[in-house]
Write an enzyme that holds these catalytic residues in place. Structure first.
Site, PDB file in Angstrom:
ATOM      1  N   ASP A  26      28.875  -4.546 -21.307  1.00 19.11           N
ATOM      2  CA  ASP A  26      28.976  -4.100 -20.209  1.00 19.11           C
ATOM      3  C   ASP A  26      29.658  -4.430 -18.595  1.00 19.11           C
ATOM      4  O   ASP A  26      28.950  -4.496 -17.539  1.00 19.11           O
ATOM      5  CB  ASP A  26      27.094  -4.535 -20.060  1.00 19.11           C
ATOM      6  CG  ASP A  26      26.556  -6.043 -19.986  1.00 19.11           C
ATOM      7  OD1 ASP A  26      28.024  -6.672 -19.617  1.00 19.11           O
ATOM      8  OD2 ASP A  26      25.877  -6.476 -19.792  1.00 19.11           O
TER       9      ASP A  26
ATOM     10  N   ASP B 212      24.472 -20.192 -21.390  1.00 17.30           N
ATOM     11  CA  ASP B 212      25.211 -21.037 -20.291  1.00 17.30           C
ATOM     12  C   ASP B 212      23.897 -21.841 -19.462  1.00 17.30           C
ATOM     13  O   ASP B 212      24.810 -22.548 -18.314  1.00 17.30           O
ATOM     14  CB  ASP B 212      24.719 -19.399 -19.122  1.00 17.30           C
ATOM     15  CG  ASP B 212      23.317 -18.287 -19.427  1.00 17.30           C
ATOM     16  OD1 ASP B 212      22.810 -18.775 -19.871  1.00 17.30           O
ATOM     17  OD2 ASP B 212      23.570 -17.425 -19.116  1.00 17.30           O
TER      18      ASP B 212
END
Ligand SMILES: *[C@@H]1O[C@H](CO)[C@@H](O)[C@H](O)[C@H]1NC(C)=O
Ligand SMILES: *[C@@H]1O[C@H](CO)[C@@H](O)[C@H](O)[C@H]1NC(C)=O
Length: 435
Positions: A202, A279
């Site tokens: 994206d 993350d």
């Protein structure tokens, strides 16, 4: 007669003693002497073995801990060493782009830009790794395989991950993490690349995306206190960045969203890759180990998808206001050695030190708008958060590190003026409890 008497007494005492000894032993250890059943013997043996086993596993744990500690110390030494690493051949260097895809056919939008701006397809091979087994998306990617010679690999394991109830809603994060692990193993172990740039399906990219990563690679390679280069500035909204597209920073905060790492880093973190939330896991001191990333003032990626695993609300509030760089900066023709730790720390510390200090109210009043840059100090978590809110920057922490911070300092633009939100002199490091 007397002698006989004495002998008799001695014999009686001896016999009594023997009798007493026998009686004591038998009554104290009824299992050890006399009749002891095979079953009881087995039980005793089992107990002994169990004891021995638990002792051994303890020993093993100690050894493991010791080994981990040794490895960890070795790693710390490596990170803080100053010897130059093996040089690499820039002309033959290959930097693959790994695009993580799943079930969005709009992956074509990312691919179009990756192909449009790619200066050389041999130097920058594109690998699309697809999870989720989504046929329409696979068909879209397949078109690019035919027309543009990209590689399409498919995650073989698309099974649901069994999770207990409270974690069920995080299924997407678990699958993403599993996919990352597999895809990165492909890049580094199957294809044997020595570095990678990771993007998701994206992301739009800037015209100098490849230029940026090509030019920062030698710095990343040379400086063991760096472990990534990111295309992302978490405070990269339109009115929070300057027009200076050349401006780059070091950041203690791992930004992600279009980022590069070397194989050596994957060899270190890959084996302990987490099941989910990779993350935030990377931002933990156990992984980061005080290392920094390079990040730009103006983002080299921006996200167009709001339907991500995590991005719905975040997109509406932040991501859609991010400025994507539109100028091409010829980074490879510039000297970026100022980003190496020693040079940068000296320069950045002095820069912040020499900037006049104001209160947040003063900064907002515009009375000092003649100054190029201002500094606002924060000493507590609440002070940081309240100032960040007033000035419109991100106010959260991960593992105690504010977004984009370097040595505690957060740099951004406020109404056309540079602001350094900085801890006071004598700063002792991040407090992992700040969240
Ligand atoms: C697929 O992933 C699940 C969960 O991560 C794991 O338990 C399973 O062993 C994997 N299957 C294969 C074939 O690798
Ligand atoms: C992988 O690449 C390295 C250099 O990056 C090279 O030394 C090694 O021989 C390669 N291994 C294989 C199996 O191709």
């Amino acid at each position: 007669m007397r002698r006989k008497h004495l002998v008799a007494i001695v014999v009686v005492i001896f016999l009594t003693w023997n009798f007493l000894m026998y009686y004591m032993l038998v009554s104290k250890n009824p299992g050890k002497l006399g009749s002891i059943s095979v079953e009881d013997q087995l039980k005793i043996l089992q107990g002994d073995i169990r004891h021995q086993l638990s002792h051994n596993s303890e020993l093993l744990q100690h050894l493991r801990k010791f080994r981990e500690q040794k490895l960890s110390e070795e790693l710390d030494r490596k990170i803080h060493q100053t010897t130059t690493p093996v040089p690499y051949d820039a002309n033959r260097f290959i930097l693959p782009i790994l695009l993580i895809a799943c079930d969005r056919t709009t992956v074509s939008r990312s691919l179009d830009l990756l192909i449009k701006y790619r200066p050389n397809k041999n130097k920058f091979p594109i690998i699309v790794s697809q999870d989720c087994g989504h046929k329409p998306t696979a068909d879209v990617i397949q078109r690019y395989v035919m027309e543009h010679d990209i590689k399409h690999i498919k995650h073989p394991n698309i099974s649901d991950i069994h999770l207990p109830w409270p974690q069920k809603k995080f299924q997407g994060y678990y699958k993403l993490s599993r996919h990352y692990r597999w895809a990165l193993n492909q890049v580094f172990h199957t294809f044997n690349h020595s570095a990678v740039v990771i993007v998701e399906d994206d992301l739009d990219i800037s015209p100098d995306f490849y230029e940026y990563f090509s030019a920062t690679f030698p710095i990343l390679h040379q400086d063991p206190s760096l472990w990534c280069v990111s295309a992302w500035n978490d405070n990269g909204k339109l009115d929070m960045v300057s027009d200076d597209a050349e401006l780059l920073y070091r950041s203690d905060f791992f930004p992600g969203l279009g980022w590069m790492m070397e194989k050596s880093t994957w060899l270190e973190i890959g084996p302990k890759w987490p099941d989910a939330f990779w993350d935030d896991w990377m931002r933990h001191p156990d992984q980061r180990r005080g290392r920094a990333c390079i990040r730009p003032e103006i983002c080299r990626t921006s996200t167009f998808g709001k339907k991500g695993v995590s991005k719905g609300l975040f997109y509406e509030k932040h991501l859609k206001f991010i400025k994507l760089n539109s100028k091409f900066v010829p980074f490879t023709q510039k000297d970026l050695s100022y980003l190496l730790k020693d040079k940068y720390d000296t320069y950045f510390t002095k820069l912040v030190k020499d900037t006049p200090e104001v209160t947040v109210a003063e900064a907002m009043s515009g009375h000092r708008s003649n100054m190029k840059a201002l500094k606002i100090l924060y000493s507590t978590k609440d002070e940081y958060k309240s100032t960040a809110k007033k000035l419109g920057i991100m106010d959260d922490f991960k593992a105690g590190v504010p977004r984009v911070a370097y040595n505690g300092v957060v740099s951004f633009m406020y109404r056309g003026q540079r602001i350094y939100l900085s801890p006071p002199p004598g700063w002792k490091g991040y407090n992992i409890k700040w969240s």
